[in-house]
Design a protein around this motif. Structure first.
Motif, PDB file in Angstrom:
ATOM      1  N   ASP A 136       0.849  -1.191   0.000  1.00 57.75           N
ATOM      2  CA  ASP A 136       0.000   0.000   0.000  1.00 57.75           C
ATOM      3  C   ASP A 136       0.880   1.234   0.000  1.00 57.75           C
ATOM      4  N   GLY A 137       0.857   1.953  -1.110  1.00 58.09           N
ATOM      5  CA  GLY A 137       1.633   3.183  -1.217  1.00 58.09           C
ATOM      6  C   GLY A 137       0.762   4.419  -1.215  1.00 58.09           C
ATOM      7  N   GLY A 138      -0.458   4.294  -0.681  1.00 63.54           N
ATOM      8  CA  GLY A 138      -1.379   5.421  -0.690  1.00 63.54           C
ATOM      9  C   GLY A 138      -2.039   5.575  -2.048  1.00 63.54           C
ATOM     10  N   GLU A 139      -2.730   6.678  -2.233  1.00 62.84           N
ATOM     11  CA  GLU A 139      -3.442   6.905  -3.489  1.00 62.84           C
ATOM     12  C   GLU A 139      -2.464   7.265  -4.606  1.00 62.84           C
ATOM     13  N   THR A 140      -2.683   6.690  -5.774  1.00 63.62           N
ATOM     14  CA  THR A 140      -1.851   6.992  -6.945  1.00 63.62           C
ATOM     15  C   THR A 140      -2.591   8.006  -7.828  1.00 63.62           C
ATOM     16  N   PRO A 141      -1.879   8.689  -8.740  1.00 64.78           N
ATOM     17  CA  PRO A 141      -2.511   9.732  -9.557  1.00 64.78           C
ATOM     18  C   PRO A 141      -3.647   9.245 -10.453  1.00 64.78           C
ATOM     19  N   GLY A 142      -3.538   8.019 -10.982  1.00 64.71           N
ATOM     20  CA  GLY A 142      -4.637   7.465 -11.770  1.00 64.71           C
ATOM     21  C   GLY A 142      -4.540   7.674 -13.266  1.00 64.71           C
ATOM     22  N   THR A 143      -3.607   8.486 -13.729  1.00 70.23           N
ATOM     23  CA  THR A 143      -3.435   8.672 -15.167  1.00 70.23           C
ATOM     24  C   THR A 143      -2.668   7.483 -15.728  1.00 70.23           C
ATOM     25  N   GLU A 144      -3.203   6.849 -16.752  1.00 72.00           N
ATOM     26  CA  GLU A 144      -2.538   5.686 -17.350  1.00 72.00           C
ATOM     27  C   GLU A 144      -1.253   6.120 -18.047  1.00 72.00           C
ATOM     28  N   SER A 145      -0.337   5.172 -18.198  1.00 69.89           N
ATOM     29  CA  SER A 145       0.895   5.463 -18.939  1.00 69.89           C
ATOM     30  C   SER A 145       0.564   5.638 -20.417  1.00 69.89           C
ATOM     31  N   THR A 146       1.386   6.423 -21.075  1.00 71.55           N
ATOM     32  CA  THR A 146       1.290   6.533 -22.525  1.00 71.55           C
ATOM     33  C   THR A 146       2.046   5.349 -23.117  1.00 71.55           C
ATOM     34  N   VAL A 147       1.429   4.636 -24.039  1.00 71.26           N
ATOM     35  CA  VAL A 147       2.059   3.484 -24.686  1.00 71.26           C
ATOM     36  C   VAL A 147       2.512   3.929 -26.070  1.00 71.26           C
ATOM     37  N   VAL A 148       3.825   3.791 -26.320  1.00 72.36           N
ATOM     38  CA  VAL A 148       4.384   4.318 -27.560  1.00 72.36           C
ATOM     39  C   VAL A 148       5.393   3.351 -28.173  1.00 72.36           C
ATOM     40  N   ASP A 149       5.364   3.266 -29.479  1.00 71.56           N
ATOM     41  CA  ASP A 149       6.369   2.526 -30.242  1.00 71.56           C
ATOM     42  C   ASP A 149       7.206   3.586 -30.952  1.00 71.56           C
ATOM     43  N   PRO A 150       8.380   3.938 -30.385  1.00 72.15           N
ATOM     44  CA  PRO A 150       9.155   5.032 -30.958  1.00 72.15           C
ATOM     45  C   PRO A 150       9.710   4.730 -32.346  1.00 72.15           C
ATOM     46  N   ASP A 151       9.959   3.451 -32.656  1.00 63.50           N
ATOM     47  CA  ASP A 151      10.476   3.108 -33.982  1.00 63.50           C
ATOM     48  C   ASP A 151       9.445   3.371 -35.063  1.00 63.50           C
ATOM     49  N   ARG A 152       8.204   3.076 -34.763  1.00 63.32           N
ATOM     50  CA  ARG A 152       7.135   3.255 -35.745  1.00 63.32           C
ATOM     51  C   ARG A 152       6.468   4.620 -35.620  1.00 63.32           C
ATOM     52  N   GLY A 153       6.851   5.370 -34.568  1.00 65.08           N
ATOM     53  CA  GLY A 153       6.266   6.690 -34.349  1.00 65.08           C
ATOM     54  C   GLY A 153       4.798   6.633 -34.011  1.00 65.08           C
ATOM     55  N   VAL A 154       4.383   5.537 -33.351  1.00 69.21           N
ATOM     56  CA  VAL A 154       2.972   5.319 -33.062  1.00 69.21           C
ATOM     57  C   VAL A 154       2.715   5.412 -31.556  1.00 69.21           C
ATOM     58  N   VAL A 155       1.727   6.208 -31.180  1.00 70.09           N
ATOM     59  CA  VAL A 155       1.258   6.250 -29.793  1.00 70.09           C
ATOM     60  C   VAL A 155       0.021   5.359 -29.734  1.00 70.09           C
ATOM     61  N   HIS A 156       0.142   4.213 -29.062  1.00 72.06           N
ATOM     62  CA  HIS A 156      -0.963   3.250 -28.984  1.00 72.06           C
ATOM     63  C   HIS A 156      -2.023   3.680 -27.981  1.00 72.06           C
ATOM     64  N   ARG A 157      -1.589   4.364 -26.913  1.00 73.00           N
ATOM     65  CA  ARG A 157      -2.548   4.857 -25.909  1.00 73.00           C
ATOM     66  C   ARG A 157      -2.013   6.172 -25.364  1.00 73.00           C
ATOM     67  N   ARG A 158      -2.845   7.188 -25.427  1.00 82.76           N
ATOM     68  CA  ARG A 158      -2.442   8.491 -24.883  1.00 82.76           C
ATOM     69  C   ARG A 158      -2.720   8.512 -23.392  1.00 82.76           C
ATOM     70  N   GLY A 159      -1.736   8.960 -22.647  1.00 83.83           N
ATOM     71  CA  GLY A 159      -1.859   9.093 -21.197  1.00 83.83           C
ATOM     72  C   GLY A 159      -0.938  10.209 -20.750  1.00 83.83           C
ATOM     73  N   ALA A 160      -0.273   9.977 -19.643  1.00 83.94           N
ATOM     74  CA  ALA A 160       0.641  10.971 -19.092  1.00 83.94           C
ATOM     75  C   ALA A 160       1.733  11.312 -20.100  1.00 83.94           C
ATOM     76  N   MET A 161       2.119  12.575 -20.162  1.00 91.76           N
ATOM     77  CA  MET A 161       3.229  13.089 -20.983  1.00 91.76           C
ATOM     78  C   MET A 161       3.026  12.911 -22.486  1.00 91.76           C
ATOM     79  N   ALA A 162       1.805  12.673 -22.943  1.00 89.93           N
ATOM     80  CA  ALA A 162       1.564  12.380 -24.365  1.00 89.93           C
ATOM     81  C   ALA A 162       2.015  13.522 -25.271  1.00 89.93           C
ATOM     82  N   ASP A 163       1.786  14.773 -24.889  1.00 93.96           N
ATOM     83  CA  ASP A 163       2.174  15.897 -25.736  1.00 93.96           C
ATOM     84  C   ASP A 163       3.693  15.995 -25.864  1.00 93.96           C
TER      85      ASP A 163
END
Length: 193
Positions: free
Chosen positions: A156-183
């Motif tokens: 138990d680390g307390g409450e987490t922020p809740g924003t999902e990670s951004t999933v990215v394939d940098p080789d293909r330049g594809v963002v599969h899921r936008r989340g934190a730090m997407a911009d």
């Protein structure tokens, strides 16, 4: 918080719940097919939906993946952080983890508890600690009963922020899921073409 018990549980092939800078994760030894299968079972996750890999740093990721130079530059820029980087996997990772695919998502959580755990265990599965199709968990109190009972240890680390990670394939330049730090990730992908 019983980090020692969590480390022991992972080494025994059991799953643990751990906090990250995004949501709570469900971790088991990502190099052990039986442990990976156990995570799929706990989550009721379809086997064709791959799991990601959590490691303590980029150098540890390189032991189990084969990123291109571009992908490694991306990893060193954004990890640790709320980003999942899709790269080629090495044969050290079981096919069960990646649903038989040759690529795997890599996470280096920017969270002290997660990193302390990862420093002492093999690479872990990096998947949210929820039943498949249910909302991600930001507080231990939100854990589904099946996940709570099935996990050997819940850190138990307390409450987490809740924003999902951004999933990215940098080789293909594809963002599969936008989340934190997407911009910021979009800007890097454009600048590094």
């Amino acid at each position: 918080m019983d980090l020692d018990a969590a480390v022991a549980a992972v080494r025994e092939g059991r799953a643990v719940v751990y906090p990250t800078e995004t949501v709570y994760g469900l971790g088991a030894d990502a190099t052990d097919t039986a442990a990976v299968e156990g995570v799929f079972d706990l989550k009721d996750r379809p086997r064709e939906k791959p799991l990601s890999l959590a490691v303590p740093d980029v150098d540890a990721a390189l032991e189990h993946t084969r990123p291109t130079d571009r992908a490694e530059r991306f990893m060193r820029r954004f990890l640790p952080g709320p980003v999942t980087v899709v790269v080629e996997r090495r044969p050290t990772l079981p096919a069960a983890l990646t649903a038989g695919r040759d690529r795997v998502g890599v996470r280096v959580p920017d969270h002290d508890v997660a990193l302390s755990l990862l420093d002492r265990t093999p690479p872990l599965t990096a998947t949210s600690a929820n039943r498949s199709g249910s909302p991600s968990v930001t507080r231990v109190a939100e854990l589904d009963g099946r996940v709570r009972e099935g996990a050997a240890v819940v850190l138990d680390g307390g409450e987490t922020p809740g924003t999902e990670s951004t999933v990215v394939d940098p080789d293909r330049g594809v963002v599969h899921r936008r989340g934190a730090m997407a911009d910021e990730i979009d800007a890097w992908l454009q600048a590094e073409q």
